[in-house]
Design a protein around this motif. Structure first.
Motif, PDB file in Angstrom:
ATOM      1  N   THR A 207       0.827  -1.213   0.000  1.00 33.25           N
ATOM      2  CA  THR A 207       0.000   0.000   0.000  1.00 33.25           C
ATOM      3  C   THR A 207       0.860   1.262   0.000  1.00 33.25           C
ATOM      4  OG1 THR A 207      -0.149  -0.099   2.420  1.00 33.25           O
ATOM      5  CG2 THR A 207      -1.898  -1.152   1.154  1.00 33.25           C
TER       6      THR A 207
ATOM      7  N   VAL B  77       0.566   4.249  -2.678  1.00 37.39           N
ATOM      8  CA  VAL B  77       0.091   5.592  -2.313  1.00 37.39           C
ATOM      9  C   VAL B  77       1.146   6.650  -2.610  1.00 37.39           C
ATOM     10  CG1 VAL B  77      -0.563   7.047  -0.353  1.00 37.39           C
ATOM     11  CG2 VAL B  77      -1.517   4.754  -0.580  1.00 37.39           C
TER      12      VAL B  77
ATOM     13  N   LYS C 186      -1.095   9.411  -3.898  1.00 35.55           N
ATOM     14  CA  LYS C 186      -2.307   8.938  -4.572  1.00 35.55           C
ATOM     15  C   LYS C 186      -3.255   8.373  -3.513  1.00 35.55           C
ATOM     16  CE  LYS C 186       0.046   7.749  -8.895  1.00 35.55           C
ATOM     17  NZ  LYS C 186       0.390   6.647  -9.836  1.00 35.55           N
ATOM     18  N   LEU C 187      -4.055   9.257  -2.952  1.00 32.59           N
ATOM     19  CA  LEU C 187      -4.993   8.861  -1.910  1.00 32.59           C
ATOM     20  C   LEU C 187      -6.288   8.380  -2.531  1.00 32.59           C
ATOM     21  CD1 LEU C 187      -4.390  11.823   0.551  1.00 32.59           C
ATOM     22  CD2 LEU C 187      -3.426   9.516   0.696  1.00 32.59           C
TER      23      LEU C 187
ATOM     24  N   ASP D   4      -6.351   6.603   3.077  1.00 33.36           N
ATOM     25  CA  ASP D   4      -4.927   6.304   2.968  1.00 33.36           C
ATOM     26  C   ASP D   4      -4.745   4.846   3.388  1.00 33.36           C
ATOM     27  OD1 ASP D   4      -2.213   6.045   3.022  1.00 33.36           O
ATOM     28  OD2 ASP D   4      -1.849   7.493   4.631  1.00 33.36           O
TER      29      ASP D   4
END
Length: 861
Positions: free
Chosen positions: A530, A534, A615-616, A665
């Motif tokens: 992740t 993100v 990049k939420l 997030d």
């Protein structure tokens, strides 16, 4: 019985040495945990000193957060509005500036017991000054500081040393001119203090001339504190909060007591692992010791000893063993405590302000715990010894059969029922705690404790599994080793207790290794997946130092320097501040009880550059001044909707904000709870620290050149920063690893002891096998095939326990970071490791078994 016990000690001291060592190591782990707990609590209580010790009244500008006694007030107060008032004898201005300081080695100095480090003004009036100089002098010029004793010791600072101090607006070198104590202590309730001339602190806090965050007041002789406080309250009205200094000191002390109790609870959770493993190992070795002496105990029954006398015999032996082991364990507990102290300090919880404990509690309690553990461990062995019939004196060895099934099944059912009590507590936690890391940790702890108890239940049932597995291994042994395999099968199925004792220790070791490994690997893999998804930035500027909250803050000018580097397309600093949610009021999780305060960690970032570096998830946010973006979890937990007005309390007081929308997030590393623009962050907390600078574009060499003058900063790529940020989220694992490593060593030692004692138990059997023609290689093969059964049983039960624990945590917490999805090679590696350890621990006993002389076997017990 005492004479018989003494004779057993003198004649069988060699076989008692293994049990004694197992008990010493067990008690050392228990004693080290208890001593560390005492030291940690003394470190917390040792900072129960207050800088307000000589003040009678505190006048704080604006209002204060009643849930944060050490937090700064949100307003300002002029000193001349308090000085000269009736009943006022002396005043001193005060301000608190959160800073980080470095030692002579350039590393960030950890404040004591997870507290903070603040820059405060030196109080010049002796009627209010609580600081006692141990050495040096008071600071008098800009760039000079006096430091509390803990900070000096932790950073190896002395009078004349220089420390780099990172403040909200600048970083500078300050010269240490004095070392002080407060009420005889090396720190205060709020942590470490750097004391500078008042004007230096006022400028660092960004306060106008003549104004302060608070004013300390000394009452004139004969003026009661209550009357002075009431008079100042009437004079100042709503411009300030007037508080009793004694009440503030009492609240600080209460908070420290609460922190100490919470710390004790955490350590008690970890210490329970030590107690459990200690009981497990000592009980196993005592059980083997009783089996070795079946013939002697049966002869005692035959000549008239009652079951009560035999129980007393075993308990006397356990008492003697416990006394000797307690002495050795308490002494060995001090290095164990020192290791735990080092591990905690590396994770940001420094208790080095407290010395090692040598009081009667530190010595007597672990010793008593050691004796109690050996007595509890010997209880089952004593019951078994009392049940030995006189006819067993005629047998060469004890068959070690499973005995009647129903008592063992009932005992296992009772153990599993106790485990279900811990599992049941998960439902209460889920109903009382909102979703978040706190609930996940609490759920995980309950399931881990339940699984630890369930492992005991599996150990009780282990003899039932020996027959089928022994038959399987025996067939394989017969096919490979012929007659040796057939004999191994016979001995395995005839003595399931002996095999299950060693397998139980191995099961415990496998579970201790694999369960944390699965949790950590799952979390690391999720963070990596992740986090890299993100983070759209190419590089990050990260701090090399650490504080109790994680990574140390960066210098405020880092962002400007990075933006000026050639090739940089976008760069934004991520600042961080904690605010309290005032409105809407948090939901009441328990009826008729006040809701617990909700604190949110907000991230400040440039809205224009944010989409280029992060990049939420969710709808793109357009954040303007006075707006806030909240994560979906926070919005659902507090029933907040898009477009709603919320009120939060920051360092500058209450601020009304409009919720611009929700986002997600998934990494929890960058903006886990809330997002605001820099202008909004300035309204909430102008001194919000810079955690990192995310950079899009630019080469590593150019970025390194740009931050060459920024102390404690380094350029890292995307993967490296995600790993660093995840490390801050998972702090505390070093301590868990330390406990697990020590418990694992103890469990493996217990397994090796059990295997060795089981071979010694069969001296007569192996000697007779040699007398009828068995070769040394065949005897060694028998021992190895038995070890193969131990490996198979212990590994299967350990793998099942570990995987079941992690599956339970995942299902109960619902966290995507806790999934038992480790690669296959992890399970294979654990199985191979278990086999290697078991074969290694059985190698020496196998060799000894193959060399037993016939005459020695004939006179063996």
């Amino acid at each position: 019985m005492w004479l018989i016990a003494r004779r057993s000690f003198t004649e069988g001291w060699m076989r008692l040495v293994a049990t004694l060592l197992a008990a010493v190591f067990s008690i050392a782990l228990i004693a080290g945990s208890l001593q560390f707990t005492l030291r940690a609590q003394q470190a917390v209580a040792g900072s129960d000193a207050s800088e307000y010790s000589r003040a009678d009244v505190l006048v704080q500008g604006g209002t204060v957060d009643p849930d944060d006694v050490d937090g700064p007030p949100d307003g300002r107060i002029r000193l001349d509005r308090v000085a000269g008032r009736p009943g006022v004898a002396a005043v001193a201005g005060d301000a608190m500036v959160q800073v980080t300081a470095t030692g002579t080695d350039g590393k960030t100095i950890m404040p004591p017991a997870g507290a903070g480090t603040t820059l405060r003004p030196w109080v010049q009036d002796p009627r209010l000054n609580p600081y006692e100089l141990e050495s040096g002098r008071a600071p008098s010029a800009d760039g000079e500081v006096a430091v509390v004793r803990h900070l000096a010791r932790a950073g190896h600072l002395d009078v004349g040393s220089t420390t780099q101090v990172l403040m909200p607006r600048r970083t500078g070198a300050m010269k240490v001119v004095g070392i002080v104590t407060v009420q005889g202590h090396g720190a205060v309730a709020a942590g470490d203090l750097l004391l500078a001339p008042p004007e230096t602190v006022r400028r660092a806090a960004g306060l106008p001339a003549g104004t302060w965050q608070a004013v300390w007041v000394k009452a004139a002789p004969g003026v009661p504190e209550a009357r002075l406080r009431a008079g100042l309250h009437r004079h100042l009205g709503g411009a300030a909060t007037v508080r009793s200094a004694a009440k503030v000191r009492s609240t600080q002390s209460d908070n420290l007591s609460s922190d100490s109790a919470s710390l004790g609870g955490v350590i008690a959770m970890l210490s329970s692992v030590a107690v459990f493993v200690g009981l497990f190992v000592v009980a196993n070795t005592f059980g083997t010791l009783v089996r070795q002496r079946t013939r002697r105990l049966a002869l005692l029954s035959a000549i008239g000893a009652t079951p009560r006398q035999i129980k007393r015999l075993i308990r006397l032996e356990a008492l003697g063993l416990g006394v000797v082991a307690s002495i050795g364990g308490v002494l060995l507990g001090y290095p164990v405590s020192g290791l735990l102290t080092t591990l905690f300090a590396q994770d940001g919880f420094d208790i080095s302000a407290a010395d090692a404990q040598f009081g009667w509690v530190a010595l007597a309690v672990p010793a008593a715990a050691g004796i109690l553990v050996t007595q509890l461990a010997a209880w089952r062995a004593a019951r078994r010894a009392a049940g030995i019939s006189p006819m067993q004196a005629l047998r060469a060895t004890s068959d070690g059969g499973t005995g009647r099934a129903w008592p063992r099944l009932l005992g296992a059912a009772g153990v599993f029922a106790l485990a279900l009590m811990f599992y049941g507590a998960v439902f209460a936690i889920r109903s009382e705690e909102p979703p978040g890391p706190d609930r996940t940790v609490a759920v995980a702890m309950m399931i881990l404790l339940g699984s630890m108890v369930a492992v005991s239940g599996l150990a009780v049932l282990a003899p039932f599994f020996v027959g089928p597995l022994g038959g399987l291994v025996g067939r394989a042994g017969t096919a490979v080793s012929g007659e040796a395999g057939r004999l191994a099968r016979a001995t395995i199925t005839r003595s399931p207790h002996r095999v299950s004792s060693a397998a139980s220790s191995l099961m415990l070791g496998v579970a201790l290794v694999l369960a944390p490994a699965l949790i950590v690997m799952s979390a690391d893999a999720r963070f990596e997946e992740t986090g890299t998804r993100v983070m759209a930035a190419d590089h990050a500027i990260a701090a090399t130092g650490k504080t109790a909250d994680g990574a140390a803050p960066l210098s405020p000018d880092a962002e400007a320097k990075v933006k000026a580097a050639p090739g940089v397309a976008h760069a934004t600093a991520l600042t961080s501040a904690s605010v309290k949610l005032v409105s809407p009021e948090p939901p009441r999780l328990i009826p008729d009880e006040a809701p617990a305060p909700v604190y949110l960690t907000l991230t400040g970032a440039d809205p224009a550059a944010l989409p280029s570096v992060l990049k939420l998830g969710g709808r793109p946010l357009v954040l303007g001044p006075g707006q806030i973006g909240l994560s979906g979890t926070v919005m659902r937990a507090n029933k907040i909707k898009r477009g709603q007005r919320v009120v939060v309390r920051g360092a500058r007081g209450r601020v009304a904000l409009t919720v611009a929308g929700g986002y997600h997030d998934p990494s929890h590393l960058f903006a886990d709870q809330g997002l605001v623009a820099p202008a909004t962050m300035d309204r909430l907390d102008p001194a919000a620290p810079v955690r990192t600078v995310l950079v899009r574009g630019g080469g590593e060499a150019a970025l390194n050149a740009a931050i060459a003058g920024v102390p404690g900063a380094e350029v890292v790529d995307r993967a490296a920063y995600v790993k660093t940020a995840a490390g801050s989220m998972t702090k505390g694992l070093r301590v868990v690893y330390g406990f697990i490593a020590m418990a694992l060593v103890l469990a493996l030692f217990g397994m090796a002891t059990t295997v060795s004692m089981s071979v010694a138990e069969r001296t007569r059997e192996f000697g007779l096998l040699g007398a009828v023609g068995a070769t040394a290689a065949q005897i060694r093969s028998i021992v190895r095939w038995e070890a193969a059964t131990v490996v198979l049983l212990g590994t299967l039960l350990g793998l099942g326990s570990a995987v079941g624990t992690v599956v339970g945590i995942h299902v109960a917490s619902g966290s995507s970071f806790l999934r038992p999805n480790a690669p296959w090679w992890v399970f294979a590696l654990v199985a191979v490791g278990a086999a290697a350890v078991t074969l290694a621990t059985s190698a020496l006993p196998a060799r000894r078994a193959s060399t037993v002389p016939v005459l020695e076997a004939a006179k063996a017990e």
